[in-house]
Write a protein that holds these residues in place. Structure first.
Motif, PDB file in Angstrom:
ATOM      1  N   VAL A  75     -37.022 -34.167 -20.212  1.00 32.01           N
ATOM      2  CA  VAL A  75     -36.229 -32.956 -20.869  1.00 32.01           C
ATOM      3  C   VAL A  75     -35.031 -33.132 -19.846  1.00 32.01           C
ATOM      4  CG1 VAL A  75     -35.999 -30.753 -21.453  1.00 32.01           C
ATOM      5  CG2 VAL A  75     -38.128 -31.715 -21.822  1.00 32.01           C
ATOM      6  N   VAL A  76     -33.784 -32.888 -20.389  1.00 32.10           N
ATOM      7  CA  VAL A  76     -32.538 -32.537 -19.794  1.00 32.10           C
ATOM      8  C   VAL A  76     -31.966 -31.513 -20.289  1.00 32.10           C
ATOM      9  CG1 VAL A  76     -30.112 -33.285 -19.276  1.00 32.10           C
ATOM     10  CG2 VAL A  76     -31.857 -34.943 -19.124  1.00 32.10           C
ATOM     11  N   ILE A  77     -31.461 -30.480 -19.483  1.00 35.03           N
ATOM     12  CA  ILE A  77     -31.164 -29.123 -19.850  1.00 35.03           C
ATOM     13  C   ILE A  77     -29.731 -28.918 -19.211  1.00 35.03           C
ATOM     14  CG2 ILE A  77     -31.284 -26.573 -19.865  1.00 35.03           C
ATOM     15  CD1 ILE A  77     -34.465 -26.889 -19.585  1.00 35.03           C
ATOM     16  N   ASN A  78     -28.830 -28.701 -20.140  1.00 34.16           N
ATOM     17  CA  ASN A  78     -27.275 -28.512 -19.581  1.00 34.16           C
ATOM     18  C   ASN A  78     -26.958 -27.090 -19.671  1.00 34.16           C
ATOM     19  OD1 ASN A  78     -24.434 -28.729 -19.251  1.00 34.16           O
ATOM     20  ND2 ASN A  78     -24.041 -29.867 -20.930  1.00 34.16           N
ATOM     21  N   ASP A  79     -26.633 -26.447 -18.732  1.00 33.90           N
ATOM     22  CA  ASP A  79     -26.403 -25.084 -18.472  1.00 33.90           C
ATOM     23  C   ASP A  79     -25.200 -24.971 -17.611  1.00 33.90           C
ATOM     24  OD1 ASP A  79     -26.327 -22.475 -19.055  1.00 33.90           O
ATOM     25  OD2 ASP A  79     -27.866 -21.739 -17.658  1.00 33.90           O
ATOM     26  N   ALA A  80     -24.493 -26.040 -17.529  1.00 31.52           N
ATOM     27  CA  ALA A  80     -23.079 -26.067 -16.512  1.00 31.52           C
ATOM     28  C   ALA A  80     -22.009 -25.256 -16.878  1.00 31.52           C
ATOM     29  CB  ALA A  80     -22.862 -27.546 -16.118  1.00 31.52           C
ATOM     30  N   PHE A  81     -21.799 -24.272 -16.163  1.00 28.92           N
ATOM     31  CA  PHE A  81     -20.371 -23.372 -16.582  1.00 28.92           C
ATOM     32  C   PHE A  81     -19.779 -23.118 -15.405  1.00 28.92           C
ATOM     33  CE2 PHE A  81     -22.934 -22.795 -20.401  1.00 28.92           C
ATOM     34  CZ  PHE A  81     -21.799 -22.531 -21.417  1.00 28.92           C
ATOM     35  N   SER A  82     -18.463 -22.757 -15.412  1.00 24.40           N
ATOM     36  CA  SER A  82     -17.822 -22.135 -14.331  1.00 24.40           C
ATOM     37  C   SER A  82     -17.027 -21.064 -15.054  1.00 24.40           C
ATOM     38  CB  SER A  82     -16.433 -22.925 -13.746  1.00 24.40           C
ATOM     39  OG  SER A  82     -15.772 -22.432 -13.003  1.00 24.40           O
ATOM     40  N   GLY A  83     -17.751 -19.738 -14.915  1.00 24.04           N
ATOM     41  CA  GLY A  83     -17.464 -18.488 -16.070  1.00 24.04           C
ATOM     42  C   GLY A  83     -17.808 -18.850 -17.217  1.00 24.04           C
ATOM     43  N   ARG A  84     -16.906 -18.734 -18.287  1.00 25.80           N
ATOM     44  CA  ARG A  84     -17.358 -19.005 -19.492  1.00 25.80           C
ATOM     45  C   ARG A  84     -17.110 -20.363 -20.059  1.00 25.80           C
ATOM     46  NH1 ARG A  84     -18.482 -14.952 -22.999  1.00 25.80           N
ATOM     47  NH2 ARG A  84     -17.658 -16.144 -24.897  1.00 25.80           N
ATOM     48  N   LYS A  85     -16.258 -20.974 -19.147  1.00 28.16           N
ATOM     49  CA  LYS A  85     -15.900 -22.542 -19.578  1.00 28.16           C
ATOM     50  C   LYS A  85     -16.754 -23.644 -18.965  1.00 28.16           C
ATOM     51  CE  LYS A  85     -11.909 -25.309 -19.323  1.00 28.16           C
ATOM     52  NZ  LYS A  85     -10.590 -25.485 -18.472  1.00 28.16           N
ATOM     53  N   ALA A  86     -17.287 -24.263 -20.026  1.00 29.25           N
ATOM     54  CA  ALA A  86     -18.217 -25.625 -19.817  1.00 29.25           C
ATOM     55  C   ALA A  86     -17.512 -26.706 -19.414  1.00 29.25           C
ATOM     56  CB  ALA A  86     -19.173 -25.794 -20.883  1.00 29.25           C
ATOM     57  N   PRO A  87     -17.931 -27.562 -18.469  1.00 35.21           N
ATOM     58  CA  PRO A  87     -17.010 -28.658 -17.945  1.00 35.21           C
ATOM     59  C   PRO A  87     -16.978 -29.827 -19.086  1.00 35.21           C
ATOM     60  CG  PRO A  87     -19.496 -28.748 -17.372  1.00 35.21           C
ATOM     61  CD  PRO A  87     -19.133 -27.572 -17.834  1.00 35.21           C
ATOM     62  N   ALA A  88     -15.615 -29.949 -19.187  1.00 32.15           N
ATOM     63  CA  ALA A  88     -15.301 -31.024 -20.494  1.00 32.15           C
ATOM     64  C   ALA A  88     -15.970 -32.334 -20.245  1.00 32.15           C
ATOM     65  CB  ALA A  88     -13.757 -31.276 -20.341  1.00 32.15           C
ATOM     66  N   THR A  89     -16.415 -32.736 -18.932  1.00 34.16           N
ATOM     67  CA  THR A  89     -17.012 -34.200 -18.561  1.00 34.16           C
ATOM     68  C   THR A  89     -18.514 -34.091 -19.198  1.00 34.16           C
ATOM     69  OG1 THR A  89     -17.823 -33.103 -16.494  1.00 34.16           O
ATOM     70  CG2 THR A  89     -15.660 -34.353 -16.325  1.00 34.16           C
ATOM     71  N   LEU A  90     -19.030 -32.986 -19.642  1.00 33.25           N
ATOM     72  CA  LEU A  90     -20.388 -33.126 -20.163  1.00 33.25           C
ATOM     73  C   LEU A  90     -20.094 -32.888 -21.912  1.00 33.25           C
ATOM     74  CD1 LEU A  90     -22.298 -31.078 -17.464  1.00 33.25           C
ATOM     75  CD2 LEU A  90     -22.236 -33.601 -18.083  1.00 33.25           C
ATOM     76  N   ALA A  91     -18.936 -32.895 -22.407  1.00 35.19           N
ATOM     77  CA  ALA A  91     -18.806 -32.363 -23.795  1.00 35.19           C
ATOM     78  C   ALA A  91     -18.824 -33.404 -24.702  1.00 35.19           C
ATOM     79  CB  ALA A  91     -17.715 -31.408 -23.785  1.00 35.19           C
ATOM     80  N   GLY A  92     -18.343 -34.576 -24.251  1.00 30.64           N
ATOM     81  CA  GLY A  92     -17.809 -35.711 -25.206  1.00 30.64           C
ATOM     82  C   GLY A  92     -19.061 -36.685 -25.437  1.00 30.64           C
ATOM     83  N   PRO A  93     -18.725 -37.713 -26.429  1.00 39.40           N
ATOM     84  CA  PRO A  93     -19.747 -38.451 -26.942  1.00 39.40           C
ATOM     85  C   PRO A  93     -20.115 -39.477 -25.620  1.00 39.40           C
ATOM     86  CG  PRO A  93     -17.842 -38.689 -28.333  1.00 39.40           C
ATOM     87  CD  PRO A  93     -17.442 -37.894 -27.095  1.00 39.40           C
ATOM     88  N   ASP A  94     -19.318 -39.677 -24.723  1.00 38.61           N
ATOM     89  CA  ASP A  94     -19.782 -40.777 -23.435  1.00 38.61           C
ATOM     90  C   ASP A  94     -20.726 -39.995 -22.569  1.00 38.61           C
ATOM     91  OD1 ASP A  94     -17.769 -38.785 -22.745  1.00 38.61           O
ATOM     92  OD2 ASP A  94     -16.969 -40.020 -21.278  1.00 38.61           O
ATOM     93  N   ALA A  95     -20.716 -38.403 -22.514  1.00 39.78           N
ATOM     94  CA  ALA A  95     -21.535 -37.674 -21.929  1.00 39.78           C
ATOM     95  C   ALA A  95     -22.979 -37.582 -22.493  1.00 39.78           C
ATOM     96  CB  ALA A  95     -21.054 -36.326 -21.689  1.00 39.78           C
ATOM     97  N   ALA A  96     -22.953 -37.569 -23.956  1.00 43.83           N
ATOM     98  CA  ALA A  96     -24.299 -37.628 -24.685  1.00 43.83           C
ATOM     99  C   ALA A  96     -24.958 -38.975 -24.278  1.00 43.83           C
ATOM    100  CB  ALA A  96     -23.820 -37.322 -25.888  1.00 43.83           C
ATOM    101  N   ALA A  97     -24.057 -40.158 -24.467  1.00 42.76           N
ATOM    102  CA  ALA A  97     -24.890 -41.270 -24.189  1.00 42.76           C
ATOM    103  C   ALA A  97     -25.350 -41.509 -22.501  1.00 42.76           C
ATOM    104  CB  ALA A  97     -23.615 -42.390 -24.213  1.00 42.76           C
ATOM    105  N   ALA A  98     -24.477 -40.815 -21.650  1.00 44.07           N
ATOM    106  CA  ALA A  98     -25.237 -40.929 -20.273  1.00 44.07           C
ATOM    107  C   ALA A  98     -26.139 -40.095 -20.109  1.00 44.07           C
ATOM    108  CB  ALA A  98     -23.874 -40.313 -19.446  1.00 44.07           C
TER     109      ALA A  98
END
Length: 254
Positions: free
Chosen positions: A153-176
């Protein structure tokens, strides 16, 4: 949750994410909860005393839906540590689970250990001896790109305030993420978005990215607001043919 502190009861710290304030608020039952406030948003929270492993936010309870899948969960990766609310819960309630927590800010790790009872967790559950918890100071995207263990299981709860990092948002991140998962594993993300309507664009973009790597996606809304209002949602992605109670399919996806 309702604030009841005064200015003198706040603790302020400079971190890589900016100013962090730590203070107490009251939950719906008037029980004190310590919060980590980053840019005016509660980044993490903990109850005090013997309840320090209890889950303070509703969306954390949605993460537990992962155990509805007929999947042997042994190793979990948490992207974004904050005060380690959900990792503490896993350590207490799932004795067979090992949790790796990736947090990029060393100050946040220090705050979690001192102010959010992670040091107490380590001592009470002998985590230095049994290795069930690893606190890893690294950027989540960089960590995913490295060679390392595969996770159930991988859980993504990365935030800085209300903003999630763009580096974890795209198709390449999902593939990683998928590249670091066992076959049939689960990828869960805390996503702030509406489910329907004009404010559902973040959810639409994110699901499109996930579908490039995963066969199936489920949306678990917190349910505190109407579908067209912005709220926390837990998104689950997997190649497994699973069922999760409370999952909804947005009308624009069906």
């Amino acid at each position: 949750m309702r604030t009841f502190h005064d200015e003198g009861s706040q603790h302020r710290f400079r971190t890589g994410s900016g100013l962090v304030r730590i203070y107490d608020v009251l939950d719906d039952h008037d029980v004190p909860v310590r919060v980590m406030d980053v840019k005016g948003t509660y980044q993490s929270a903990t109850y005090h005393g013997d309840r320090y492993c209890d889950l303070p936010f509703l969306y954390f309870t949605l993460f537990d839906h992962l155990f509805e899948a007929p999947l042997e969960v042994r190793r979990v990766l948490m992207l974004g540590g904050g005060g380690c609310s959900y990792p503490k819960h896993l350590i207490r309630t799932r004795p067979d689970v090992t949790v790796d927590v990736v947090e990029r800010d060393p100050m946040v790790i220090s705050l979690a250990r001192r102010w959010f009872y992670v040091d107490r967790l380590i001592e009470e559950y002998d985590l230095e001896e049994n290795g069930r918890l690893h606190l890893i100071c690294d950027d989540a995207r960089s960590y995913l790109a490295d060679e390392g263990p595969a996770y159930d299981v991988v859980i993504n709860d990365a935030f800085s305030g209300r903003k999630a990092p763009a580096t974890l948002a795209g198709p390449d991140a999902a593939a990683a993420v998928k590249a670091r998962m066992e076959a049939g594993g689960l990828y869960l993300t805390n996503l702030i978005s509406a489910v329907e309507g004009r404010q559902a664009k973040p959810l639409k973009r994110y699901l499109n990215a996930l579908f490039e790597s995963f066969e199936r996606v489920w949306v678990l809304p917190c349910g505190r607001t109407a579908p067209d209002e912005v709220d926390n949602n837990v998104v689950i992605a997997s190649d497994g043919d699973y069922r999760f109670s409370g999952a909804v399919t947005p009308t624009w996806l069906s």
